[in-house]
Structures are given as C-alpha cells and as structure tokens.
Design a protein around this motif. Structure first.
Motif, short mmCIF file in Angstrom:
data_model
loop_
_atom_site.label_atom_id
_atom_site.label_comp_id
_atom_site.label_asym_id
_atom_site.label_seq_id
_atom_site.Cartn_x
_atom_site.Cartn_y
_atom_site.Cartn_z
N MET A 23 39.20 41.65 34.50
CA MET A 23 40.65 41.87 34.36
C MET A 23 41.29 42.22 35.70
O MET A 23 42.34 41.67 36.05
N VAL A 24 40.68 43.11 36.45
CA VAL A 24 41.22 43.48 37.76
C VAL A 24 41.19 42.28 38.71
O VAL A 24 42.15 42.03 39.45
N GLY A 25 40.12 41.53 38.67
CA GLY A 25 40.02 40.34 39.50
C GLY A 25 41.09 39.32 39.16
O GLY A 25 41.66 38.68 40.06
N ALA A 26 41.39 39.15 37.89
CA ALA A 26 42.43 38.20 37.48
C ALA A 26 43.80 38.65 37.95
O ALA A 26 44.60 37.84 38.43
N VAL A 27 44.09 39.94 37.85
CA VAL A 27 45.40 40.45 38.30
C VAL A 27 45.54 40.30 39.81
O VAL A 27 46.58 39.86 40.30
N VAL A 28 44.49 40.65 40.55
CA VAL A 28 44.55 40.53 42.01
C VAL A 28 44.69 39.07 42.42
O VAL A 28 45.49 38.73 43.29
N PHE A 29 43.92 38.18 41.79
CA PHE A 29 44.01 36.76 42.10
C PHE A 29 45.40 36.22 41.81
O PHE A 29 45.96 35.46 42.61
N GLU A 30 45.99 36.63 40.69
CA GLU A 30 47.33 36.16 40.33
C GLU A 30 48.35 36.59 41.37
O GLU A 30 49.22 35.81 41.77
N ARG A 31 48.29 37.84 41.81
CA ARG A 31 49.24 38.34 42.82
C ARG A 31 49.09 37.60 44.14
O ARG A 31 50.07 37.21 44.76
N VAL A 32 47.85 37.42 44.59
CA VAL A 32 47.61 36.74 45.86
C VAL A 32 48.05 35.28 45.77
O VAL A 32 48.71 34.76 46.69
N PHE A 33 47.73 34.60 44.69
CA PHE A 33 48.09 33.20 44.52
C PHE A 33 49.61 33.04 44.45
O PHE A 33 50.17 32.12 45.06
N ASP A 34 50.30 33.94 43.76
CA ASP A 34 51.75 33.89 43.64
C ASP A 34 52.41 34.11 44.99
O ASP A 34 53.33 33.38 45.37
N GLN A 35 51.96 35.09 45.74
CA GLN A 35 52.56 35.37 47.05
C GLN A 35 52.27 34.24 48.04
O GLN A 35 53.13 33.88 48.84
#
Length: 61
Positions: A23-35
């Motif tokens: 879950m934490v990995g998915a949230v971090v990946f989403e933020r980095v990919f979005d930015q």
C-alpha cells in the motif's frame, strides 16, 4: 544475500507488513508518477500554458 534476508524478514515475512508495504509503495509510486507526468507536460508545453503567458494579459494594480 544478507540484505535480501533482512528485507524479507522486515517487510515480507508477515502478511500484515507485506500488505502495508504494498500500500505504501503504491501511494509513493502514484505521487512520483503524477509529479513526473506533470513536469513532462509542463516542459513539453512551455510557453503555451496560461501560467506561462498570463503576465502578458494581466494588468498590474
């Protein structure tokens, strides 16, 4: 090999920590990919977006 064993014991051995890690990995990946996507879009469209040209049209008060 010792590093792999430590990571496995810390993050993947128990189901609860495995789920939290995912879950934490998915949230971090989403933020980095979005930015990264926003930065690429801004770079490719520099000079065409309102935030880049609004100073030409707004009056100073």
């Amino acid at each position: 090999m010792a590093l792999v064993n430590k990571v496995y014991g810390l993050l993947f051995k128990r189901t609860s920590t495995f789920v939290v890690t995912i879950m934490v990995g998915a949230v971090v990946f989403e933020r980095v990919f979005d930015q990264a996507g926003d930065a690429l879009f801004d770079h490719l469209n520099r000079g065409k977006l309102w935030k880049h040209i609004k100073h030409n049209y707004e009056k100073e008060e």
